[in-house]
Design a protein around this motif. Structure first.
Motif, mmCIF file in Angstrom:
data_model
loop_
_atom_site.group_PDB
_atom_site.id
_atom_site.type_symbol
_atom_site.label_atom_id
_atom_site.label_comp_id
_atom_site.label_asym_id
_atom_site.label_seq_id
_atom_site.Cartn_x
_atom_site.Cartn_y
_atom_site.Cartn_z
ATOM 1 N N GLY A 18 12.271 25.082 6.486
ATOM 2 C CA GLY A 18 11.748 25.947 5.432
ATOM 3 C C GLY A 18 12.742 26.860 4.745
ATOM 4 N N ILE A 19 13.964 26.375 4.494
ATOM 5 C CA ILE A 19 14.951 27.249 3.845
ATOM 6 C C ILE A 19 15.199 26.877 2.385
ATOM 7 N N LEU A 20 14.342 26.050 1.822
ATOM 8 C CA LEU A 20 14.405 25.690 0.408
ATOM 9 C C LEU A 20 15.629 24.863 0.043
ATOM 10 N N LEU A 21 16.008 23.951 0.919
ATOM 11 C CA LEU A 21 17.086 23.012 0.595
ATOM 12 C C LEU A 21 16.569 21.961 -0.371
ATOM 13 N N THR A 22 17.405 21.538 -1.319
ATOM 14 C CA THR A 22 17.037 20.437 -2.206
ATOM 15 C C THR A 22 17.892 19.206 -1.967
ATOM 16 N N ALA A 70 13.667 19.229 12.003
ATOM 17 C CA ALA A 70 14.943 19.915 11.748
ATOM 18 C C ALA A 70 15.072 20.374 10.298
ATOM 19 N N PHE A 71 14.594 19.575 9.352
ATOM 20 C CA PHE A 71 14.685 19.906 7.927
ATOM 21 C C PHE A 71 13.306 19.964 7.273
ATOM 22 N N SER A 72 12.242 20.034 8.047
ATOM 23 C CA SER A 72 10.892 20.117 7.488
ATOM 24 C C SER A 72 10.727 21.431 6.740
ATOM 25 N N GLY A 73 9.732 21.466 5.872
ATOM 26 C CA GLY A 73 9.470 22.676 5.109
ATOM 27 C C GLY A 73 10.409 22.838 3.927
ATOM 28 N N ASN A 74 11.198 21.832 3.652
ATOM 29 C CA ASN A 74 12.068 21.796 2.476
ATOM 30 C C ASN A 74 11.510 20.741 1.536
ATOM 31 N N SER A 75 12.071 20.631 0.365
ATOM 32 C CA SER A 75 11.660 19.600 -0.582
ATOM 33 C C SER A 75 12.929 18.913 -1.059
ATOM 34 N N LEU A 76 13.413 17.998 -0.236
ATOM 35 C CA LEU A 76 14.710 17.359 -0.493
ATOM 36 C C LEU A 76 14.619 16.317 -1.599
ATOM 37 N N ASP A 77 15.442 16.497 -2.633
ATOM 38 C CA ASP A 77 15.569 15.492 -3.687
ATOM 39 C C ASP A 77 16.589 14.437 -3.292
ATOM 40 N N LYS A 78 17.555 14.848 -2.494
ATOM 41 C CA LYS A 78 18.630 13.929 -2.119
ATOM 42 C C LYS A 78 18.997 14.155 -0.654
ATOM 43 N N LEU A 79 19.041 13.064 0.080
ATOM 44 C CA LEU A 79 19.394 13.082 1.484
ATOM 45 C C LEU A 79 20.465 12.019 1.681
ATOM 46 N N SER A 93 8.918 14.598 -4.196
ATOM 47 C CA SER A 93 8.431 13.467 -4.985
ATOM 48 C C SER A 93 9.489 12.983 -5.974
ATOM 49 N N ASN A 94 10.623 13.672 -6.086
ATOM 50 C CA ASN A 94 11.738 13.193 -6.910
ATOM 51 C C ASN A 94 12.554 12.126 -6.197
ATOM 52 N N LEU A 153 6.874 9.883 4.657
ATOM 53 C CA LEU A 153 7.545 9.738 3.370
ATOM 54 C C LEU A 153 6.584 9.983 2.213
ATOM 55 N N PRO A 154 7.067 10.643 1.140
ATOM 56 C CA PRO A 154 6.192 10.793 -0.042
ATOM 57 C C PRO A 154 5.977 9.444 -0.711
ATOM 58 N N GLY A 155 4.894 9.338 -1.455
ATOM 59 C CA GLY A 155 4.581 8.087 -2.134
ATOM 60 C C GLY A 155 5.647 7.639 -3.120
ATOM 61 N N SER A 156 6.501 8.565 -3.564
ATOM 62 C CA SER A 156 7.543 8.223 -4.528
ATOM 63 C C SER A 156 8.647 7.348 -3.932
#
Length: 159
Positions: free
Chosen positions: A32-36, A51-60, A79-80, A100-103
């Motif tokens: 939950g630290i707002l990583l993208t 470990a990285f939950s609570g973030n919204s990762l565009d790129k991993l 979703s990006n 995983l998101p549907g995207s």
């Protein structure tokens, strides 16, 4: 070396660089630290639950070769994100569960045999990815065997 649990807390979007000396990212370390976006160095062998939950990762990004274990719901992708590339992770043998998101339409794996989910060897009750029938699985040509079909992906392609 390990990253301590709940290592970072912030209300601002952060960029984090994980040192190449880190071998284990423990449960909730970056929760939950707002990583993208995040890059996992090749030195990392284990990624703990959430470990990285609570973030919204565009790129991993995985540099990869040492990673063997990804814990339950270790990442939250946005979703990006349309593709999950684990192909550099040639030693990966366990993915407990990944929602995983549907995207995300394509998942790339780099192992010659399917990773287990830590319970049953791909029993239908113990999927490693959510909604696999809506996704394409890309696996190495050398990995062509019948075990891949047990993952339940909509299609399996070889690279």
């Amino acid at each position: 070396r390990e990253s301590p649990s709940n290592f970072f807390r912030s209300s601002e979007t952060l960029t984090v660089s994980i040192p190449a000396s880190v071998k284990t990212i423990v449960m909730g370390a970056f929760y939950g630290i707002l990583l993208t976006d995040i890059e996992i160095p090749a030195s990392v062998e284990t990624i703990g639950n959430r470990a990285f939950s609570g973030n919204s990762l565009d790129k991993l990004t995985f540099e990869g070769a040492q990673l063997t274990y990804i814990g339950r719901k270790a990442f939250c992708l946005s979703s990006n994100c349309v593709e999950l590339d684990l192909s550099p992770c040639t030693q990966l043998d366990t993915i407990v569960y990944w929602d995983l998101p549907g995207s995300v339409h394509t998942v790339w794996l780099g192992t010659f045999t399917p990773p287990t989910n830590g319970n049953e060897y791909f029993d239908m009750k113990y999927r490693i990815f959510s909604s696999p029938s809506n996704r394409t699985l890309m696996v190495p040509m050398e990995g062509s065997n019948s075990w891949w079909s047990m993952l339940g992906f909509g299609s399996i392609q070889y690279y």
